[in-house]
Write an enzyme that holds these catalytic residues in place. Structure first.
Site, PDB file in Angstrom:
ATOM      1  N   LYS A   1      29.124  49.060  49.938  1.00 38.97           N
ATOM      2  CA  LYS A   1      28.256  47.889  50.120  1.00 38.97           C
ATOM      3  C   LYS A   1      28.887  46.855  51.044  1.00 38.97           C
ATOM      4  O   LYS A   1      28.170  46.065  51.662  1.00 38.97           O
ATOM      5  CB  LYS A   1      27.892  47.292  48.766  1.00 38.97           C
ATOM      6  CG  LYS A   1      27.044  48.266  47.962  1.00 38.97           C
ATOM      7  CD  LYS A   1      26.264  47.628  46.857  1.00 38.97           C
ATOM      8  CE  LYS A   1      25.273  48.622  46.267  1.00 38.97           C
ATOM      9  NZ  LYS A   1      25.913  49.816  45.647  1.00 38.97           N
ATOM     10  N   ASP A   2      30.219  46.873  51.152  1.00 38.62           N
ATOM     11  CA  ASP A   2      30.878  45.961  52.101  1.00 38.62           C
ATOM     12  C   ASP A   2      30.414  46.205  53.540  1.00 38.62           C
ATOM     13  O   ASP A   2      30.406  45.278  54.343  1.00 38.62           O
ATOM     14  CB  ASP A   2      32.396  46.174  52.077  1.00 38.62           C
ATOM     15  CG  ASP A   2      33.037  45.702  50.776  1.00 38.62           C
ATOM     16  OD1 ASP A   2      32.544  44.730  50.187  1.00 38.62           O
ATOM     17  OD2 ASP A   2      34.039  46.318  50.372  1.00 38.62           O
TER      18      ASP A   2
END
Ligand SMILES: *Cc1c(COP(=O)(O)O)cnc(C)c1O
Length: 479
Positions: free
Chosen positions: A123-124
Site C-alpha cells: 500500500k505504500d
C-alpha cells in the site's frame, strides 16, 4: 483526460479532471470514477519505457492520467516519492534503486517486490504518492483536510506514514484496542508527528468502522471539520499501482512481443484493478491470476458469474487478514468495463448489491467474453498458506508473507509453461510473525530499521466506542 462515474448520473459524470476527483471519494451518484477512455501506449512508447528508472516510468504512466498538474510539478512530485531512501528498507542500495525489483524463484517464476516502503506492505507504493499529491493540491487551493479512517492494520499505517509531517493534512486513525499485533501497534503508535492522531477504540474493527461511517454521515460535522478519506476506491491509488505492472513486465521480458502473467493476492480488487488498467492501456499482460483466501467472493464470481458479497458475520478472520474482505470496493470498475461500459447496467446491478443482494452474470453475453479480459482465479486456505510458505523456504530459500503465499499458491496452479509469472509480493513476512513461526518454527527476519520498535514511546488515545467522544476529540484538535 477526463473522468466519469460508473453509474453515469449526468452531474456526477460531468467529465471531471484528475485533481477534481483526487480529494473526493465516491462520485455523487454513488459510482466510482474511471477515465472516459483508457489512454493507449504505443509500441514506440513501450520501447522507450523499457529503459526508464522507476520514477521516470511513473511520470510517463501518470502523465497519461493527469493532465491538469503542470508536468514539471508532476515530475517533481513523482521524483520526491519514488526514491531509494523511501523504498530502501535496509536492502542493498542497487536493489533499492529499482524500487520494485523482481526476485526470481526459478526460471519463469518470480516475486515482484512491492513491500520495500516504510510500512513493509504494497500500500505504500500508492499511498506515498497520494501524500505528496494531497499536499500539493491542498496548498494550491489554500485548503486543509482532516483524514478520518478505521484500520485493522496495513491501510492505517500506510496512510499515516504517507501523511506524516504534511502541511494542510491531519490524520485521525481509529484502530481496535488490543487487537492488532504488537508490531502493528508499534508501527502506528510510535509516530510522534503532531499531525497524526491514533485513537484506540475499545471494541472490534467493525465498531471503529461504524464510528467512522456515522461521523461521515453527520454532514454538518463532516463539512465543518473538512473530513476526507484515503480509501482504496481513490482513483489516484489505482493509477499509481499501474506503474509497477509496467516495471515488472520489463523486468520479466526481453522484448515487447512477450507476454507476462501476474498473480495478485486480492481483497478490495484495488491492486488487480491496476493490472486490468495496465492491460487495457496495451501492456502485453497474458493473464491476470486473481487469488483470494477463504473469503472467496471474487474467486466465486470469476468461476461462476455470481457476485454475492457477504456480511461481517460471514467474513472469516484469517491469517492473511488484509484480504478478509467480502465486498470488493473496486470491483465495480471492472464490471463497468465487462458490461461494455453501460452505466444503466451498473445502476441495476449495484442497486441489488447496495440493497444487500447479489447478481448473476453467468447468462449475460459479456460473461462469456470474460476470457478476453484474461482473468483466471483461485483460492487459498490457512493450510495452503502454511504449505506454500514452507515450499518457498525449502525449494527457493525465500521467506514470504501470508498474503504473498496465497498469491503463489494460486500462481503455481495456474502457471503456463510459455509465459513467465510474477507473483505480487504484497507484504514482508516480518509483519505476520505468528503465522510465520507456525509455518517455519522460527521468527522471520526484520529489516534493521524495525528492530525493537515495540520499545519506542507510543502516542495513542484510548477511548470507548462512542461516536460523540471521537467527534469531541477531533473538534478539539481542528481549529
Ligand atoms: C491490502 C492488501 C491486499 C489486498 O489488496 P487489494 O488492493 O485490496 O486487493 C493484499 N495483501 C496485503 C498485504 C495488503 O495489505
Amino acid at each position: 483526460m477526463r473522468y466519469i462515474s460508473t453509474r453515469g448520473d449526468a452531474e456526477a459524470s460531468s467529465r471531471k479532471t484528475f485533481t477534481e476527483i483526487l480529494l473526493g471519494g465516491l462520485a455523487s451518484d454513488g459510482g466510482l470514477y474511471l477515465p472516459e477512455s483508457y489512454p493507449r501506449v504505443t509500441r514506440a512508447e513501450l520501447e522507450r519505457w523499457r529503459g526508464l528508472s522507476y520514477a521516470e516510468l511513473a511520470f510517463a504512466v501518470l502523465a497519461k492520467f493527469i493532465d491538469d498538474i503542470p508536468s514539471t510539478d508532476l515530475k517533481a512530485l513523482v521524483d520526491k516519492t519514488y526514491t531509494a531512501e523511501v523504498y530502501c528498507n535496509g536492502r542493498d542500495p542497487a536493489r533499492a534503486r529499482e524500487i520494485t525489483p523482481v526476485r526470481w524463484l526459478e526460471p519463469g517464476l518470480g516475486l515482484l517486490e512491492l513491500s520495500n516502503g516504510p510500512t513493509l506492505a504494497f500500500k505504500d507504493m500508492a499511498m506515498q504518492l497520494l501524500g505528496n499529491l494531497f499536499e500539493y493540491a491542498l496548498a494550491k487551493r489554500g485548503e486543509e483536510i482532516n483524514i478520518l479512517g478505521a484500520t485493522s492494520g496495513d491501510t492505517g499505517s500506510a496512510a499515516e506514514y504517507a501523511m506524516r509531517g504534511k502541511r494542510g493534512i491531519r490524520v485521525f486513525m481509529l484502530s481496535p484496542h488490543g487487537r492488532m499485533s504488537a508490531f502493528q501497534r508499534a508501527q502506528m503508535y510510535s509516530l510522534q508527528d503532531v499531525n497524526i492522531f491514533n485513537i484506540a477504540v475499545r471494541g472490534v474493527f467493525d465498531d471503529a468502522q461504524d464510528i467512522v461511517k456515522a461521523i461521515f454521515n453527520a454532514r454538518d460535522f463532516k463539512a465543518r471539520y473538512r473530513l476526507g478519506a484515503v480509501n482504496s476506491i481513490n482513483w489516484a491509488r489505482v493509477a499509481a499501482q499501474v506503474v509497477y505492472y509496467f516495471k515488472g513486465y520489463f523486468a520479466a521480458t526481453r522484448s515487447n512481443d512477450e507476454q507476462v502473467a501476474f498473480a495478485v493476492p486480492t481483497g478490495n480488487f484495488g491492486n488487480i484493478c491496476a493490472g486490468h488498467v495496465a492491460r487495457m492501456m496495451g501492456l502485453p499482460i497474458g493473464k491476470l491470476v486473481l487469488a483470494t483466501n477463504e473469503n472467496d467472493v471474487l474467486d466465486e464470481f470469476f468461476r461462476t458469474g455470481v457476485y454475492r458479497p457477504r456480511g461481517a458475520a460471514d467474513t472469516w478472520t484469517t491469517t492473511s487478514p488484509s484480504m478478509d474482505i467480502s465486498r470488493a470496493s473496486n470491483f465495480e470498475r471492472f464490471v463497468f468495463d465487462l458490461a461494455d461500459r453501460d452505466p444503466a447496467m451498473i445502476r441495476t446491478l449495484w442497486g441489488r448489491i447496495d440493497a444487500g443482494g447479489s447478481f448473476d452474470l453467468s447468462a449475460a453475453p459479456y460473461f462469456s467474453g470474460l476470457r478476453k479480459f484474461c482473468f483466471v482465479s483461485g483460492k487459498s486456505t490457512h493450510a495452503d498458506r502454511l504449505a506454500t510458505i514452507r515450499l518457498a523456504c525449502e525449494k527457493y530459500g525465500v521467506t514470504i508473507d501470508t498474503h504473498t503465499a496465497d498469491g503463489l499458491k494460486v500462481a503455481l496452479e495456474q502457471r503456463a509453461a510459455q509465459m513467465p509469472t510474477l507473483v505480487l509480493e504484497t507484504a514482508l513476512p516480518a509483519k505476520f510473525e505468528e503465522t510465520l513461526i507456525e509455518a517455519l518454527g522460527r521468527r522471520p527476519e526484520r529489516p534493521a530499521a524495525m528492530l525493537g520498535i515495540e520499545e519506542l514511546p507510543q502516542r495513542v488515545e484510548t477511548m470507548d466506542a462512542n461516536v460523540d467522544a471521537v467527534k469531541r476529540f477531533i473538534a478539539r484538535r481542528v481549529l
